[in-house]
Design a protein around this motif. Sequence first.
Motif, PDB file in Angstrom:
ATOM      1  N   ALA A 352     -14.199 -14.387  -4.157  1.00  0.00           N
ATOM      2  CA  ALA A 352     -13.414 -15.592  -4.402  1.00  0.00           C
ATOM      3  C   ALA A 352     -12.975 -16.148  -3.057  1.00  0.00           C
ATOM      4  O   ALA A 352     -12.572 -15.399  -2.163  1.00  0.00           O
ATOM      5  N   VAL A 353     -13.052 -17.461  -2.912  1.00  0.00           N
ATOM      6  CA  VAL A 353     -12.713 -18.133  -1.668  1.00  0.00           C
ATOM      7  C   VAL A 353     -11.521 -19.045  -1.906  1.00  0.00           C
ATOM      8  O   VAL A 353     -11.442 -19.722  -2.941  1.00  0.00           O
ATOM      9  N   TYR A 354     -10.596 -19.067  -0.960  1.00  0.00           N
ATOM     10  CA  TYR A 354      -9.374 -19.850  -1.129  1.00  0.00           C
ATOM     11  C   TYR A 354      -8.827 -20.215   0.241  1.00  0.00           C
ATOM     12  O   TYR A 354      -9.274 -19.692   1.280  1.00  0.00           O
ATOM     13  N   GLY A 355      -7.870 -21.109   0.276  1.00  0.00           N
ATOM     14  CA  GLY A 355      -7.263 -21.537   1.526  1.00  0.00           C
ATOM     15  C   GLY A 355      -5.873 -20.964   1.704  1.00  0.00           C
ATOM     16  O   GLY A 355      -5.127 -20.803   0.728  1.00  0.00           O
ATOM     17  N   VAL A 356      -5.524 -20.654   2.940  1.00  0.00           N
ATOM     18  CA  VAL A 356      -4.160 -20.214   3.262  1.00  0.00           C
ATOM     19  C   VAL A 356      -3.645 -21.099   4.401  1.00  0.00           C
ATOM     20  O   VAL A 356      -4.437 -21.620   5.202  1.00  0.00           O
ATOM     21  N   PRO A 357      -2.338 -21.278   4.486  1.00  0.00           N
ATOM     22  CA  PRO A 357      -1.790 -22.134   5.545  1.00  0.00           C
ATOM     23  C   PRO A 357      -2.175 -21.632   6.940  1.00  0.00           C
ATOM     24  O   PRO A 357      -2.222 -20.426   7.196  1.00  0.00           O
ATOM     25  N   ASP A 358      -2.439 -22.571   7.820  1.00  0.00           N
ATOM     26  CA  ASP A 358      -2.816 -22.236   9.195  1.00  0.00           C
ATOM     27  C   ASP A 358      -2.170 -23.241  10.125  1.00  0.00           C
ATOM     28  O   ASP A 358      -2.298 -24.464   9.911  1.00  0.00           O
ATOM     29  N   ASP A 359      -1.477 -22.747  11.147  1.00  0.00           N
ATOM     30  CA  ASP A 359      -0.741 -23.637  12.045  1.00  0.00           C
ATOM     31  C   ASP A 359      -1.668 -24.582  12.801  1.00  0.00           C
ATOM     32  O   ASP A 359      -1.268 -25.695  13.154  1.00  0.00           O
ATOM     33  N   HIS A 360      -2.882 -24.139  13.050  1.00  0.00           N
ATOM     34  CA  HIS A 360      -3.798 -24.957  13.844  1.00  0.00           C
ATOM     35  C   HIS A 360      -4.654 -25.865  12.975  1.00  0.00           C
ATOM     36  O   HIS A 360      -4.775 -27.065  13.241  1.00  0.00           O
ATOM     37  N   TRP A 361      -5.252 -25.310  11.926  1.00  0.00           N
ATOM     38  CA  TRP A 361      -6.222 -26.034  11.111  1.00  0.00           C
ATOM     39  C   TRP A 361      -5.617 -26.690   9.872  1.00  0.00           C
ATOM     40  O   TRP A 361      -6.301 -27.428   9.166  1.00  0.00           O
ATOM     41  N   GLY A 362      -4.383 -26.424   9.574  1.00  0.00           N
ATOM     42  CA  GLY A 362      -3.792 -26.883   8.310  1.00  0.00           C
ATOM     43  C   GLY A 362      -4.007 -25.840   7.228  1.00  0.00           C
ATOM     44  O   GLY A 362      -3.066 -25.350   6.620  1.00  0.00           O
ATOM     45  N   GLN A 363      -5.247 -25.511   6.973  1.00  0.00           N
ATOM     46  CA  GLN A 363      -5.629 -24.388   6.127  1.00  0.00           C
ATOM     47  C   GLN A 363      -6.816 -23.688   6.775  1.00  0.00           C
ATOM     48  O   GLN A 363      -7.600 -24.301   7.500  1.00  0.00           O
ATOM     49  N   ARG A 364      -6.936 -22.401   6.527  1.00  0.00           N
ATOM     50  CA  ARG A 364      -8.140 -21.695   6.944  1.00  0.00           C
ATOM     51  C   ARG A 364      -8.783 -21.078   5.709  1.00  0.00           C
ATOM     52  O   ARG A 364      -8.113 -20.766   4.727  1.00  0.00           O
ATOM     53  N   VAL A 365     -10.081 -20.929   5.771  1.00  0.00           N
ATOM     54  CA  VAL A 365     -10.857 -20.413   4.656  1.00  0.00           C
ATOM     55  C   VAL A 365     -10.828 -18.889   4.675  1.00  0.00           C
ATOM     56  O   VAL A 365     -11.125 -18.262   5.704  1.00  0.00           O
ATOM     57  N   VAL A 366     -10.472 -18.308   3.531  1.00  0.00           N
ATOM     58  CA  VAL A 366     -10.403 -16.850   3.385  1.00  0.00           C
ATOM     59  C   VAL A 366     -11.266 -16.445   2.203  1.00  0.00           C
ATOM     60  O   VAL A 366     -11.316 -17.147   1.187  1.00  0.00           O
ATOM     61  N   ALA A 367     -11.960 -15.328   2.331  1.00  0.00           N
ATOM     62  CA  ALA A 367     -12.775 -14.797   1.235  1.00  0.00           C
ATOM     63  C   ALA A 367     -12.263 -13.425   0.831  1.00  0.00           C
ATOM     64  O   ALA A 367     -12.120 -12.538   1.674  1.00  0.00           O
ATOM     65  N   ALA A 368     -11.966 -13.256  -0.442  1.00  0.00           N
ATOM     66  CA  ALA A 368     -11.653 -11.946  -1.015  1.00  0.00           C
ATOM     67  C   ALA A 368     -12.947 -11.386  -1.593  1.00  0.00           C
ATOM     68  O   ALA A 368     -13.595 -12.043  -2.416  1.00  0.00           O
ATOM     69  N   VAL A 369     -13.310 -10.196  -1.165  1.00  0.00           N
ATOM     70  CA  VAL A 369     -14.621  -9.649  -1.482  1.00  0.00           C
ATOM     71  C   VAL A 369     -14.501  -8.287  -2.145  1.00  0.00           C
ATOM     72  O   VAL A 369     -13.718  -7.435  -1.711  1.00  0.00           O
TER      73      VAL A 369
END
Length: 415
Positions: A352-369
Motif C-alpha cells: 500500500a502506498v500513501y503520503g506523509v507530511p514532509d517539510d521539504h516536499w509537502g508530502q513524501r511517498v511511502v510504501a508499506a510492504v
Amino acid sequence: MPLQPGDRVALLVPGSRSYVDVVLSLLARGVFPVPLDPRLTAYERERILGNLDPALTVTDDTQLAALAGPHGLPLGRPMHVTSGTTGTPKGVFSGLLDPADAQALVAEERDLWGFEATDVNLVLSPLYHSAPLRFAMGTLLAGGQITGFDADGRQPAFDPAGITATIERERPTTMFCVPAHLQRLFAHWDEHGTPDLGCFRLVAHAGAACPEPLKRRLIDAFPAGSTWEFYGSTEGQFTACRSEEWLERPGTVGRARPGRTLQLDQDGQIWCTVPAYARFSYFNDPAKTAAAWRETADGPAFSVGDLGRLDAEGYLWLDGRREDLIITGGVNVYPAEVESTLAGHPGVADVAVYGVPDDHWGQRVVAAVVGTATADELDRWARERLAPPKRPKEYRHLAELPRTLTGKVRRRDLA
C-alpha cells in the motif's frame, strides 16, 4: 408503532440466513434496512445513526426474528453506509421505487449475473457489506439457495478449511469474494490440496485491487468463463469485466455495465450515468448529494471521486481515488499506479502506498510492504519503472496491511 414505508431499521446483528430473509422482507414493505457492523463502538453507532434516525435498531436475534415475513419485490435498496475512510459515514438512499423501477432493479442484476433457481451462492463476506448481500438477495429472488453458514444458520468468521469443506459438500455455483479471500484460500489449498471447483459458474471479485499473479491464478483455478471482476462503490456500480477481457487488456476493470455510460472530466475523475432506479442521495445531506451528481448529455451522472483512464473501446483503468492523491513537490502521484508497479516484484506479497507530511516536499511517498523484498531491492525496482516523483522515499515492512472487511486498505491507519 408498526413500521411504515420509508422507515429505516438499523441492523446491528451478525450475518445469518435470517438476516437476508429480513432484509428482503423489509424491502418488500418499503422499509429500508441499514446493515451495520455489529462490532461498532457506542461512539461509532451514535455518529452514524444520529443522522439516519432509524425507527428501530435491532441488536439481537430475537428482534431480528420478529421482523421476518414474506419476501416479495424489493421496493428499494438497503441503505448501506459509506465506509468512512474518507470522511463521516453517509447513508446511501435509493428512495422508494415504483413497481416498474423495482422490477427493473431486480432484472438488471439477474440479467448481468445470470441468477437462477438452480444457483447456490456461497457467502464469504460479512452480510452488512453491499456486494455479498446483493449477491445473496439476487440468488434468493431467483429461487436459488445461499450457503456458508453454521448449523444454527449463522455466518462464521472466514475460515479457509471451513470454506473448502462447504465447497466439497454443498457444491456452490456462485460466490463473491475480495482478493484477500483468494490469497487465503490458495495458501490453504497449496498446503492441503485444491477441492474440485468445477461446480462454479460465477466467481466475482471486487473491493480492492487484485495483484496480477493472483488474478492469473484465479483464472487458472476456476472453470473457463466463470471469473469476473467488477468496479463499484457503496453508491452504485460502474463496470463488470470477464477475466477473458482482462487477459486481453491486463489491469482493466471492464466497460460500463448495461444501461450505464462512463465519462471522464478534465481531471480524470470518473462519472457514471445510471438508470433512474439506480440513482441515490446521501440521506439528510443535500449538499453532498449535489456534489456527487452532475448533468451530462447522457443524463444525470454520479462520481465517488475515483480517477481513471478510458480507451477507445470504453474499457476503464483505475488510477486511484482523489482522496488518496499524493502531492509531492507539486507533482500529483496516484498510489494505485505505484502499488501496481511494486506488486510486480516477486518479493512483494502485498503493498500500500500513501503520503506523509514532509517539510521539504509537502508530502513524501511511502510504501508499506508485506513480503521478503528489501528496501534496496524495491528501490532498484522502482528506479527502473517509475519516474522520480513516484518512487517511494521510504519503505516500511509490515506483517500485514490494515484492511477493512471488504479488503480496502485503511491508509489513514498507515499514515
